[in-house]
Scaffold this motif. Structure first.
Motif, PDB file in Angstrom:
ATOM      1  N   SER A 143       0.840  -1.208   0.000  1.00  0.00           N
ATOM      2  CA  SER A 143       0.000   0.000   0.000  1.00  0.00           C
ATOM      3  C   SER A 143       0.868   1.247   0.000  1.00  0.00           C
ATOM      4  CB  SER A 143      -0.876   0.039   1.242  1.00  0.00           C
ATOM      5  OG  SER A 143      -1.673  -1.073   1.305  1.00  0.00           O
ATOM      6  N   ARG A 144       0.294   2.300  -0.551  1.00  0.00           N
ATOM      7  CA  ARG A 144       1.048   3.563  -0.659  1.00  0.00           C
ATOM      8  C   ARG A 144       0.902   4.343   0.649  1.00  0.00           C
ATOM      9  NH1 ARG A 144      -2.630   5.424  -5.396  1.00  0.00           N
ATOM     10  NH2 ARG A 144      -4.044   4.519  -3.848  1.00  0.00           N
ATOM     11  N   PHE A 145       2.036   4.536   1.331  1.00  0.00           N
ATOM     12  CA  PHE A 145       2.047   5.136   2.677  1.00  0.00           C
ATOM     13  C   PHE A 145       2.807   6.452   2.643  1.00  0.00           C
ATOM     14  CE2 PHE A 145       4.237   5.968   6.625  1.00  0.00           C
ATOM     15  CZ  PHE A 145       3.286   5.753   7.596  1.00  0.00           C
ATOM     16  N   LEU A 146       2.273   7.468   3.333  1.00  0.00           N
ATOM     17  CA  LEU A 146       2.931   8.780   3.381  1.00  0.00           C
ATOM     18  C   LEU A 146       3.145   9.244   4.817  1.00  0.00           C
ATOM     19  CD1 LEU A 146       3.781  11.576   2.071  1.00  0.00           C
ATOM     20  CD2 LEU A 146       1.374  12.245   2.338  1.00  0.00           C
ATOM     21  N   ASP A 147       4.369   9.760   5.105  1.00  0.00           N
ATOM     22  CA  ASP A 147       4.616  10.540   6.325  1.00  0.00           C
ATOM     23  C   ASP A 147       5.066  11.932   5.883  1.00  0.00           C
ATOM     24  OD1 ASP A 147       5.462  11.837   8.564  1.00  0.00           O
ATOM     25  OD2 ASP A 147       6.657  10.187   9.372  1.00  0.00           O
ATOM     26  N   GLY A 153      12.746   9.843  10.433  1.00  0.00           N
ATOM     27  CA  GLY A 153      12.256   8.650   9.738  1.00  0.00           C
ATOM     28  C   GLY A 153      11.734   7.497  10.577  1.00  0.00           C
ATOM     29  N   ALA A 154      11.459   7.712  11.873  1.00  0.00           N
ATOM     30  CA  ALA A 154      11.036   6.574  12.707  1.00  0.00           C
ATOM     31  C   ALA A 154       9.780   5.890  12.160  1.00  0.00           C
ATOM     32  CB  ALA A 154      10.774   7.053  14.135  1.00  0.00           C
ATOM     33  N   VAL A 155       8.827   6.683  11.679  1.00  0.00           N
ATOM     34  CA  VAL A 155       7.559   6.101  11.217  1.00  0.00           C
ATOM     35  C   VAL A 155       7.777   5.356   9.894  1.00  0.00           C
ATOM     36  CG1 VAL A 155       5.173   6.630  10.570  1.00  0.00           C
ATOM     37  CG2 VAL A 155       6.272   7.907  12.423  1.00  0.00           C
ATOM     38  N   ILE A 156       8.621   5.937   9.053  1.00  0.00           N
ATOM     39  CA  ILE A 156       8.920   5.310   7.765  1.00  0.00           C
ATOM     40  C   ILE A 156       9.644   3.969   7.972  1.00  0.00           C
ATOM     41  CG2 ILE A 156      10.561   5.566   5.819  1.00  0.00           C
ATOM     42  CD1 ILE A 156       7.902   6.934   5.239  1.00  0.00           C
ATOM     43  N   ILE A 157      10.534   3.911   8.943  1.00  0.00           N
ATOM     44  CA  ILE A 157      11.246   2.651   9.214  1.00  0.00           C
ATOM     45  C   ILE A 157      10.233   1.556   9.566  1.00  0.00           C
ATOM     46  CG2 ILE A 157      12.817   1.489  10.833  1.00  0.00           C
ATOM     47  CD1 ILE A 157      14.369   4.175  11.004  1.00  0.00           C
ATOM     48  N   THR A 166       6.683   3.332   0.704  1.00  0.00           N
ATOM     49  CA  THR A 166       6.736   4.556   1.501  1.00  0.00           C
ATOM     50  C   THR A 166       7.132   5.798   0.701  1.00  0.00           C
ATOM     51  OG1 THR A 166       8.990   3.944   2.119  1.00  0.00           O
ATOM     52  CG2 THR A 166       7.253   3.369   3.665  1.00  0.00           C
ATOM     53  N   THR A 167       6.432   6.895   1.027  1.00  0.00           N
ATOM     54  CA  THR A 167       6.805   8.225   0.563  1.00  0.00           C
ATOM     55  C   THR A 167       6.931   9.097   1.800  1.00  0.00           C
ATOM     56  OG1 THR A 167       5.594   7.967  -1.500  1.00  0.00           O
ATOM     57  CG2 THR A 167       6.043  10.216  -0.802  1.00  0.00           C
ATOM     58  N   GLY A 184      11.164   4.949   0.474  1.00  0.00           N
ATOM     59  CA  GLY A 184      11.073   4.553  -0.933  1.00  0.00           C
ATOM     60  C   GLY A 184      11.209   5.762  -1.842  1.00  0.00           C
ATOM     61  N   HIS A 185      10.525   6.845  -1.448  1.00  0.00           N
ATOM     62  CA  HIS A 185      10.603   8.091  -2.208  1.00  0.00           C
ATOM     63  C   HIS A 185      10.565   9.229  -1.196  1.00  0.00           C
ATOM     64  CE1 HIS A 185       9.858  11.215  -5.097  1.00  0.00           C
ATOM     65  NE2 HIS A 185       8.760  11.559  -4.444  1.00  0.00           N
TER      66      HIS A 185
END
Ligand code: SAM
Length: 279
Positions: A143-147, A153-157, A166-167, A184-185
């Motif tokens: 799924s496409r996830f955005l922070d 970057g804790a949430v992205i990790i 991840t974006t 990812g981006h």
């Protein structure tokens, strides 16, 4: 727990072995969904262990278990997953390295990077709080996830560790090399004017700055999150508790339905977690 196991045949059990003891909760899971559930439960925050209730005769040799009485018979609580504090500590922000463009223009790997001293620059959310955010919006792998306030970057990790695509975005350009490694981006930009098309994300989770100077930014960013989320997407924001009323109101006006709200004690900082669904 229920958010993390969303989509599986799971329901909350009132009661269960030792449920009179604070901090223990039970869910019932359909046998077919058991392996999948146990796998997902590894991502729980604020949790030391997951046990399975099994008839005593089914306990296998070498399994760690505690025997107790439940519903009139003897059962074993078999430990299926546990996370000692030492393991959690090992992945904490102060143990990680982060690639940062320093004031002299040179990019260096900084151990234990926690952000700058400015009111909008505090970074490095603890692993457990990052897990909460991802669990609440958790979507299928891919799924496409955005922070949009990604910081270090804790949430992205966490999101990447669940297989989400991840974006990330942050206004601070000095973070871009570190985030290029983690996300990812990654884009340098403003969360109040996101450079993404309408309806382009399946899940959004973030931690905007808590400072009072960020109130308007917070509201604009909730409106933007609502715009770029697809219908049915979930959006979780971890905000200072003093921002929660404004956040709740802004979400409602942006067409979001509040699904969950909880207070989180971040070692003395009063924080609220709000999770909406975009309808
Ligand atoms: C509380 S921190 C996020 C920390 C992050 N959760 C972490 O674990 O490191 C807030 C972040 O918002 C960023 N920020 C401030 N204003 C912004 C804006 N207008 N648009 C996007 N990011 C912004 C800051 O640079 C900071 O990294």
């Amino acid at each position: 727990v229920l958010a993390l196991l969303r989509g599986l045949a799971v329901h909350e059990l009132s009661g269960g072995p030792f449920s009179e003891v604070g901090g223990i909760a039970w869910v019932s899971v359909a046998q077919n969904d058991l392996d999948n559930s146990l796998d997902r439960l590894r991502g729980l925050g604020y949790t030391a262990a997951v046990d399975l209730i099994v008839p005593i005769r089914e306990v296998k040799k070498g399994e760690r278990s505690v025997v107790t009485r439940w519903r009139g018979s003897q059962v074993a609580l078999v430990n299926r997953w546990s996370e000692p504090d030492s393991e959690l500590r090992a992945s904490a922000p102060d143990r990680r390295g982060f690639l940062l463009e320093c004031a002299d223009g040179v990019t260096r790997r900084i151990d234990g990077y926690r952000g700058g001293a400015g009111p909008l620059e505090h970074r490095a959310l603890p692993v457990e709080d990052a897990r909460l955010l991802v669990n609440l919006v958790s979507a299928e792998a891919g799924s496409r996830f955005l922070d949009p306030f990604v910081g270090a970057g804790a949430v992205i990790i966490e999101a990447r560790s669940r297989g989400l695509t991840t974006t990330s975005l942050d206004v601070d350009a000095t973070l871009r090399f570190g985030l290029a490694e983690l996300s990812g981006h990654h884009a340098v930009g403003d969360a109040s004017a996101l450079p993404f098309a309408d309806l382009s994300f399946d899940a959004i989770a973030t931690e905007p700055p808590y400072h009072s100077s960020a109130f308007e930014l917070l509201k604009a960013s909730i409106r933007e999150a609502a715009r770029v989320a697809r219908l049915g997407a979930r959006i979780a924001f971890l905000v200072a508790s003093k921002q929660a009323d404004d956040a709740r109101k802004t979400g409602r006006l942006a067409g979001l339905t509040l699904e969950f709200e909880a207070a989180v004690d971040r070692k003395g900082t009063a924080v609220s977690c709000l999770c909406w669904i975009r309808r």
